[in-house]
Motif scaffolding. Structure first.
Motif, PDB file in Angstrom:
ATOM      1  N   LEU A  60     108.118  66.925  27.785  1.00 16.58           N
ATOM      2  CA  LEU A  60     107.965  65.785  28.694  1.00 16.58           C
ATOM      3  C   LEU A  60     109.171  64.871  28.582  1.00 16.58           C
ATOM      4  CD1 LEU A  60     104.258  64.941  27.832  1.00 16.58           C
ATOM      5  CD2 LEU A  60     105.082  65.901  29.996  1.00 16.58           C
ATOM      6  N   ARG A  61     109.497  64.220  29.687  1.00 16.24           N
ATOM      7  CA  ARG A  61     110.582  63.227  29.667  1.00 16.24           C
ATOM      8  C   ARG A  61     109.950  61.882  29.299  1.00 16.24           C
ATOM      9  NH1 ARG A  61     112.007  64.063  35.685  1.00 16.24           N
ATOM     10  NH2 ARG A  61     109.738  64.057  35.613  1.00 16.24           N
ATOM     11  N   ILE A  62     110.303  61.418  28.101  1.00 17.59           N
ATOM     12  CA  ILE A  62     109.666  60.212  27.575  1.00 17.59           C
ATOM     13  C   ILE A  62     110.676  59.074  27.501  1.00 17.59           C
ATOM     14  CG2 ILE A  62     108.544  59.211  25.520  1.00 17.59           C
ATOM     15  CD1 ILE A  62     107.580  62.069  24.853  1.00 17.59           C
ATOM     16  N   ARG A  63     110.289  57.878  27.928  1.00 22.13           N
ATOM     17  CA  ARG A  63     111.171  56.711  27.770  1.00 22.13           C
ATOM     18  C   ARG A  63     110.412  55.590  27.063  1.00 22.13           C
ATOM     19  NH1 ARG A  63     115.717  56.285  31.054  1.00 22.13           N
ATOM     20  NH2 ARG A  63     116.149  54.529  29.666  1.00 22.13           N
ATOM     21  N   ARG A 102     117.325  49.554  40.670  1.00 21.92           N
ATOM     22  CA  ARG A 102     117.607  50.859  41.278  1.00 21.92           C
ATOM     23  C   ARG A 102     116.342  51.683  41.439  1.00 21.92           C
ATOM     24  NH1 ARG A 102     121.517  51.269  37.759  1.00 21.92           N
ATOM     25  NH2 ARG A 102     120.528  52.909  36.545  1.00 21.92           N
ATOM     26  N   HIS A 103     115.382  51.512  40.488  1.00 25.60           N
ATOM     27  CA  HIS A 103     114.160  52.305  40.547  1.00 25.60           C
ATOM     28  C   HIS A 103     113.002  51.490  41.100  1.00 25.60           C
ATOM     29  CE1 HIS A 103     115.926  55.754  38.678  1.00 25.60           C
ATOM     30  NE2 HIS A 103     116.463  54.964  37.754  1.00 25.60           N
ATOM     31  N   HIS A 104     112.327  52.099  42.071  1.00 25.58           N
ATOM     32  CA  HIS A 104     111.169  51.455  42.713  1.00 25.58           C
ATOM     33  C   HIS A 104     110.373  52.596  43.329  1.00 25.58           C
ATOM     34  CE1 HIS A 104     113.827  52.168  46.095  1.00 25.58           C
ATOM     35  NE2 HIS A 104     114.740  51.440  45.456  1.00 25.58           N
ATOM     36  N   ALA A 105     109.374  52.270  44.158  1.00 26.52           N
ATOM     37  CA  ALA A 105     108.516  53.329  44.701  1.00 26.52           C
ATOM     38  C   ALA A 105     109.340  54.371  45.477  1.00 26.52           C
ATOM     39  CB  ALA A 105     107.438  52.716  45.586  1.00 26.52           C
ATOM     40  N   GLY A 106     110.405  53.930  46.134  1.00 25.69           N
ATOM     41  CA  GLY A 106     111.218  54.856  46.936  1.00 25.69           C
ATOM     42  C   GLY A 106     112.170  55.685  46.081  1.00 25.69           C
ATOM     43  N   ASN A 107     112.442  55.272  44.877  1.00 27.14           N
ATOM     44  CA  ASN A 107     113.343  56.001  43.977  1.00 27.14           C
ATOM     45  C   ASN A 107     112.764  55.920  42.564  1.00 27.14           C
ATOM     46  OD1 ASN A 107     115.529  57.251  42.741  1.00 27.14           O
ATOM     47  ND2 ASN A 107     116.660  55.303  42.527  1.00 27.14           N
ATOM     48  N   PRO A 108     111.633  56.640  42.347  1.00 27.15           N
ATOM     49  CA  PRO A 108     110.928  56.464  41.072  1.00 27.15           C
ATOM     50  C   PRO A 108     111.744  56.910  39.868  1.00 27.15           C
ATOM     51  CG  PRO A 108     109.773  58.032  42.518  1.00 27.15           C
ATOM     52  CD  PRO A 108     111.006  57.607  43.234  1.00 27.15           C
ATOM     53  N   LEU A 109     111.338  56.404  38.705  1.00 30.26           N
ATOM     54  CA  LEU A 109     111.985  56.782  37.453  1.00 30.26           C
ATOM     55  C   LEU A 109     111.770  58.270  37.184  1.00 30.26           C
ATOM     56  CD1 LEU A 109     110.624  53.801  35.361  1.00 30.26           C
ATOM     57  CD2 LEU A 109     113.053  54.365  35.530  1.00 30.26           C
ATOM     58  N   PRO A 110     112.796  58.962  36.702  1.00 31.16           N
ATOM     59  CA  PRO A 110     112.618  60.387  36.398  1.00 31.16           C
ATOM     60  C   PRO A 110     111.947  60.550  35.027  1.00 31.16           C
ATOM     61  CG  PRO A 110     114.897  59.730  36.051  1.00 31.16           C
ATOM     62  CD  PRO A 110     114.159  58.489  36.478  1.00 31.16           C
ATOM     63  N   VAL A 111     110.671  60.242  34.944  1.00 32.47           N
ATOM     64  CA  VAL A 111     109.981  60.248  33.645  1.00 32.47           C
ATOM     65  C   VAL A 111     108.574  60.840  33.772  1.00 32.47           C
ATOM     66  CG1 VAL A 111     111.090  58.195  32.674  1.00 32.47           C
ATOM     67  CG2 VAL A 111     109.058  57.943  34.069  1.00 32.47           C
TER      68      VAL A 111
END
Ligand SMILES: Nc1ncnc2c1ncn2[C@@H]1O[C@H](COP(=O)(O)OP(=O)(O)OP(=O)(O)O)[C@@H](O)[C@H]1O
Length: 701
Positions: free
Chosen positions: A254-257, A306-315
C-alpha cells in the motif's frame, strides 16, 4: 475616554442599525471584538440597509466566534451564558465598553433573535445538504437541523458539511477484509512487536489490539488517548497489519503517507516511528512524515493546494498525528483530496486544546469516546478478531456508525517512572477540586514542583530560569562553547544539533500573551535574568547586525547568540513551518582574508546529509522569541522539564484543556508557578465548549 455618544439610549440599540454599529465600533475600540467582526456587520448593513440590528449583531458575533476557534454561533448558548460562550471579557481588554455584549444580549430572547435572522438576502435558513451547498449565495447560513439554531459563515458551514459527508461515505463503504486473516495478522504482529511489560499483561482489555482491528476494518477511524497511551506504537502495528494483508493477498504494498499539522509534530512522529523501524523489520511502513499542508501540495502565493477532489492524492492510507490541532478547513481539504478507496486514520488526544483556527474536529468527533458506545455486533466482531472483550458498560446498541470507528486508548505507558505527571493530568481532566490538586504538590511526587511567586523578580523564579541542569542555563552553557572557527561544517552542525536538543530540555509555558505573566512580559524578563546570570551576551540594547557586528542595524536589534525563536507562519520558501524552533548562533563564513563568525539561526533540517539549516536572521519574516511559549503553541511538542506559569488573576483563557495540555508537555518533570490559590482550581473547573454541528451532521440525520 472615548464615548459612543448614545448616552442613556442603550435600550434603542436593538431597534436602530446605526446605533448597533456604533456599539460594535465601541466593542472593537475596547478590544472586546476584532475590527474584522465590526467591519463584517458594517459590510452587511451597506449591502442590505434594512437588515435588523439583531441580525447585524449575530453576524458580528459569528465572526467573533470564528476568531475564537468556533465554527458557528450557537444562539441558545450565547444567550444563556454569554460570557462563557463568547469568551468575554477578553484576555487583556483595552477598557470596559459603554454597553457590554452581555448587557445588550440581555435585551434579546432566543425566539426573537432567531426570527430576526430570517432575512432572505443575507441568511440561508434552509441550507439542505452538502450537494446543494453551492446553490445559496447568502453570506450566512442558519442551520437548525439539530434543534439548536447555529449561525455560520457560509464558508465554515460548507467545510463542516463536506467533512460530514465524506466521513459518512467512508463509514458506509467498508473495505473487503478477510476477518480470519486479519485476526491472525494482528496476533502475529502484536506478538512480534509487543513489549510485553508487566503492566500490559495485567490489564483486562488490550485497547491497542482493538484500535488496530477497527482501523483496519474501516476507511475512516480515530485512535484517541492521552500522552503515552501508545497511539504511535499502535498505528505502526496497524500499518504493518495492512501491509501483511496486502502481501497475503498477493497485492503490491500500500502507498502510505504520514502527516502532522506542524513541522515539530511531524519531526516527533518521524523520530518515534523511525525508532520502532530500527528495532523491527516492518516492510512497507514509512518513517517519513510531512506536514498536512505539504502533503496537500501548497500552490505558491495562494490558498490553494495541488491535491483536491479533481486531483486526488496518490495514496492508499493516510495517517494524521496530533489531529486535535487540525482545523475544520484543513481537515475538509484533506478529506476532499483523499481518494474514496483510501483509509484515513486520525491520531490525537481529544482532551487537548483544539486548533487555534476554527473547528475542533477531533474533539467534536470524539465527544462520546470515553463510553465507546459499541454495538453488540461490533463488540462480538472485536472479540472474534482481536480476542479482546469490551467491558459491558461500553456496549450500547444506540451507538452511531461513527462510534464504531473510534478507539480510546486508556492506559498510559509513558509515566511509569514519573506517575505524578500522568496522575495530575488525569485529575485535571476529571475536574478535581482544589484540595485534590494541591495534594499533588505536597512532596509525594518528586517530579512535581510548585513555586509560589508574587512577581517575576522573585529569586526562586530567577534560579529556575537560569538553572544549569533544569533551566535555560542547560542549552545556553553549550551555546557558549562553540567549535574552533576553522572546524569542519560537520562539527558546527553537530554542535548546533546538541544545542537544539538541549533546548528541548526545559520550556516555560504561559497561558497569556500580555502582561508580566504573559509571554511578552516573560520573554523580556527572562532575557534580562539570563543576561545578569552571564548566560547571554551583555549587549542587549546595542544593535547587533547579523552580518556585521560593527554596523548597528536598528531593525535587527534583537538578534543575539542564544536567542531561541519560533516560526509563527509557514514559510515554504525557507521550508520552515509554523511552530519550528531555531536557536541564534554564531557560524563561520568565509570573508576576504579568512573566516568570520556571523549570526545565523540554526534549525533542525531532518536531513542526514545536512542535518542543520543555518538561516540568515533577516530572512525570517515571522518569528518570535520563545523563552516563554504559549500553551497553544506548545502543542505537538514535549519537554523533559516543563514549567507552567499561571497569572495572578482568573481569566477566561484559563481552562481545563489549557492546563491539561500544559502538564502533558512534560516528560520527566513538571513545575507549576503560581501565586493565587484560586487560579488553578478555577481554570480546571472551566472547560472549553466548542460549538459545532459536525457530530449531528454525521450521525444525527
Ligand atoms: N503496549 C505497550 N506496552 C509497553 N510499552 C508501550 C506499549 N505501548 C506503548 N508503549 C511505550 O509507551 C511509550 C509511549 O508510546 P507512544 O509514543 O506510542 O504513545 P503516544 O500515545 O503516541 O504518545 P504521545 O501522546 O506522547 O504522542 C513508548 O515508549 C512506547 O514504547
Amino acid at each position: 475616554m472615548h464615548s459612543t455618544g448614545l448616552g442613556k439610549n442603550n435600550n434603542l440599540v436593538m431597534t436602530d442599525p446605526a446605533r448597533l454599529l456604533i456599539i460594535l465600533d465601541d466593542w472593537a475600540r475596547a478590544g472586546w471584538i476584532r475590527w474584522l467582526d465590526t467591519e463584517f456587520a458594517v459590510f452587511l448593513h451597506r449591502q442590505v440597509p434594512d437588515a435588523s440590528p439583531a441580525l447585524l449583531l449575530a453576524a458580528a458575533l459569528t465572526s467573533h466566534q470564528n476568531g475564537h476557534g468556533h465554527v458557528c454561533l450557537d444562539i441558545h448558548y450565547c444567550l444563556s451564558e454569554p460570557g462563557t460562550a463568547l469568551s468575554l471579557p477578553p484576555e487583556s481588554p483595552v477598557r470596559q465598553p459603554e454597553l457590554t455584549p452581555q448587557q445588550l444580549l440581555a435585551q434579546l430572547d432566543s425566539a426573537q433573535w432567531t426570527q430576526a435572522l430570517h432575512n432572505a438576502l443575507l441568511v440561508d435558513d434552509k441550507p439542505g445538504t452538502d450537494m446543494q451547498a453551492e446553490a445559496g449565495n447568502q453570506p450566512l447560513v442558519l442551520d437548525s437541523s439539530s434543534g439548536r439554531p447555529l449561525l455560520y459563515l457560509r464558508r465554515f458551514w460548507r467545510y463542516e458539511q463536506t467533512l460530514a459527508h465524506s466521513i459518512q461515505q467512508r463509514l458506509l463503504s467498508r473495505p473487503d477484509v478477510d476477518d480470519r486473516l486479519l485476526s491472525s495478522c494482528i496476533k502475529t504482529i502484536f506478538e512480534q512487536l509487543s513489549q510485553n511489560t508487566a503492566a500490559e499483561l495485567t490489564r483486562d482489555c488490550d485497547w491497542q489490539r482493538i484500535a488496530c482491528g477497527l482501523a483496519v476494518r474501516q476507511r475512516f477511524s480515530i485512535i484517541t488517548g492521552g500522552p503515552g497511551t501508545g497511539k504511535t506504537t499502535t498505528v505502526v502495528k496497524v500499518l504493518a497489519v495492512l501491509q501483511a494483508l496486502q502481501h497475503a493477498a498477493g497485492q503490491p504494498p500500500l502507498r502510505i503517507r504520514l502527516a502532522a499539522p506542524t513541522g515539530k509534530a511531524a519531526a516527533r512522529l518521524s523520530t518515534s516511528i523511525t525508532s520502532q523501524l530500527a528495532r523491527h523489520d516492518l516492510q512497507g511502513v514509512p518513517g517519513d512524515v510531512s506536514t498536512v499542508h505539504r502533503l496537500l501540495g501548497p500552490v505558491r502565493n495562494s490558498r490553494f493546494f495541488r491535491h483536491h477532489a479533481g486531483n486526488p492524492l496518490p495514496v492508499d492510507v493516510v495517517v494524521v498525528d496530533e489531529a486535535s490541532m487540525v482545523d475544520v478547513e484543513l481537515m475538509a481539504l484533506l478529506l476532499d483530496a483523499l481518494p474514496a478507496q483510501a483509509r484515513l486514520v486520525l491520531l490525537g488526544d481529544k482532551d487537548q486544546l483544539a486548533s487555534v483556527e476554527a473547528g475542533a474536529v477531533l474533539g467534536s468527533l470524539c465527544q462520546r469516546a470515553a463510553l465507546a458506545h459499541y454495538w453488540q455486533q461490533t463488540s462480538d466482531w472485536i472479540t472474534s478478531v482481536t480476542g479482546q472483550h469490551v467491558p459491558d458498560h461500553l456496549i450500547n446498541n444506540d451507538g452511531t456508525g461513527l462510534d464504531q470507528a473510534i478507539t480510546m486508548l486508556r492506559y498510559s505507558h509513558r509515566f511509569g517512572a514519573v506517575p505524578g505527571i500522568g496522575d495530575l493530568a488525569q485529575a485535571v481532566n476529571s475536574s478535581a477540586d482544589a484540595n485534590t490538586l494541591n495534594a499533588f504538590f505536597d512532596g509525594q511526587y518528586s517530579e512535581l514542583k510548585r513555586l509560589h511567586i508574587g512577581n517575576t523578580r522573585d529569586t526562586a523564579f530567577e534560579q529556575l530560569i537560569a538553572d544549569l541542569d533544569n533551566g535555560y542555563g542547560h542549552y545556553l552553557s553549550l551555546a557558549r562553547q562553540p567549535p574552533a572557527t576553522e572546524a569542519s561544517s560537520l562539527s558546527w552542525d553537530t554542535w548546533a544539533l546538541d544545542i537544539l536538543q538541549a533546548h528541548g530540555h526545559f520550556q516555560l509555558l504561559a497561558a497569556l500573551r500580555k502582561g508580566e505573566f504573559g509571554v511578552e512580559g516573560l520573554n523580556q524578563r527572562i532575557e534580562s535574568i539570563l543576561r545578569s546570570a552571564g548566560l547571554l551576551p551583555p549587549w542587549q540594547e546595542r544593535a547587533f547586525d547579523t552580518d556585521d557586528a560593527r554596523s548597528p542595524a536598528p531593525t535587527q536589534a534583537a538578534w543575539y547568540p542564544g536567542r531561541p525563536v519560533m516560526v509563527t507562519r509557514n514559510d515554504y520558501n525557507l521550508d520552515l513551518m509554523n511552530g519550528d524552533i531555531g536557536i541564534t548562533l554564531p557560524y563561520p563564513l568565509p570573508v576576504p582574508g579568512g573566516t568570520e563568525l556571523r549570526l545565523r539561526v540554526a534549525f533542525t533540517a531532518g536531513d542526514k546529509q545536512k542535518p542543520v539549516r543555518w538561516v540568515l536572521p533577516s530572512r525570517l519574516q515571522s518569528v518570535e522569541t520563545v523563552f516563554a511559549m504559549t500553551v497553544h503553541k506548545s502543542q505537538g511538542s514535549e519537554f523533559t522539564h516543563t514549567a507552567l506559569i499561571l497569572p495572578q488573576h482568573e481569566n477566561p483563557v484559563l481552562t481545563r484543556e489549557l492546563i491539561y495540555t500544559g502538564i502533558t508537555r512534560a516528560v520527566r518533570q513538571f513545575t507549576l508557578i503560581d501565586n493565587n490559590p484560586k487560579v488553578l482550581p478555577g481554570a480546571v473547573a472551566s472547560s472549553v465548549f466548542r460549538t459545532s454541528g459536525l457530530l449531528h451532521a454525521i450521525s444525527g440525520s
